[in-house]
Design a protein around this motif. Structure first.
Motif, PDB file in Angstrom:
ATOM      1  N   HIS A  35       0.839  -1.209   0.000  1.00 43.98           N
ATOM      2  CA  HIS A  35       0.000   0.000   0.000  1.00 43.98           C
ATOM      3  C   HIS A  35       0.864   1.245   0.000  1.00 43.98           C
ATOM      4  O   HIS A  35       0.574   2.216  -0.695  1.00 43.98           O
ATOM      5  CB  HIS A  35      -0.901   0.030   1.246  1.00 43.98           C
ATOM      6  N   SER A  36       1.928   1.211   0.784  1.00 43.75           N
ATOM      7  CA  SER A  36       2.797   2.392   0.876  1.00 43.75           C
ATOM      8  C   SER A  36       3.460   2.696  -0.467  1.00 43.75           C
ATOM      9  O   SER A  36       3.677   3.863  -0.799  1.00 43.75           O
ATOM     10  CB  SER A  36       3.862   2.188   1.957  1.00 43.75           C
TER      11      SER A  36
ATOM     12  N   ARG B  72       0.893   4.403  -2.764  1.00 41.79           N
ATOM     13  CA  ARG B  72       0.689   5.778  -2.285  1.00 41.79           C
ATOM     14  C   ARG B  72       1.867   6.665  -2.659  1.00 41.79           C
ATOM     15  O   ARG B  72       1.690   7.802  -3.095  1.00 41.79           O
ATOM     16  CB  ARG B  72       0.506   5.788  -0.773  1.00 41.79           C
TER      17      ARG B  72
END
Length: 95
Positions: A21-22, A25
């Motif tokens: 997810h990071s 993002r």
């Protein structure tokens, strides 16, 4: 924007792309993914969930990979040329 785009939530997008997810993002924040094309705000308002178009991102990542590979090949070729030019050779005529 393509009307055939299929938008998925961030968690699903990261899973389908096989990245954290990071990472997705960070790619969005660094503008490696473009708003309206690769991602959008689900409600169009700040601080709302973000949705991603997986097929468009995959195509974009292929393009980025091709560009990075070409750049790496050119760098390696420059290094090889520099090493070859730096090698001194002696022939019997100079002895």
């Amino acid at each position: 924007m393509n009307s055939a785009q299929h938008w998925v939530p961030e968690e699903q997008a990261a899973k389908q792309l096989g990245i954290a997810h990071s990472t997705i993002r960070l790619m969005r924040r660094e503008r490696k993914l473009l708003h309206g094309n690769h991602w959008n705000l689900a409600t169009g308002k700040p601080n709302c969930p973000v949705h991603y178009d997986i097929s468009t991102i995959r195509k974009h990542l292929v393009e980025l990979t091709i560009a990075a590979t070409k750049e790496e090949d050119q760098r390696r070729q420059r290094e090889l040329t520099a090493r070859r030019n730096g090698v001194e050779s002696y022939s019997k005529q100079h002895l």
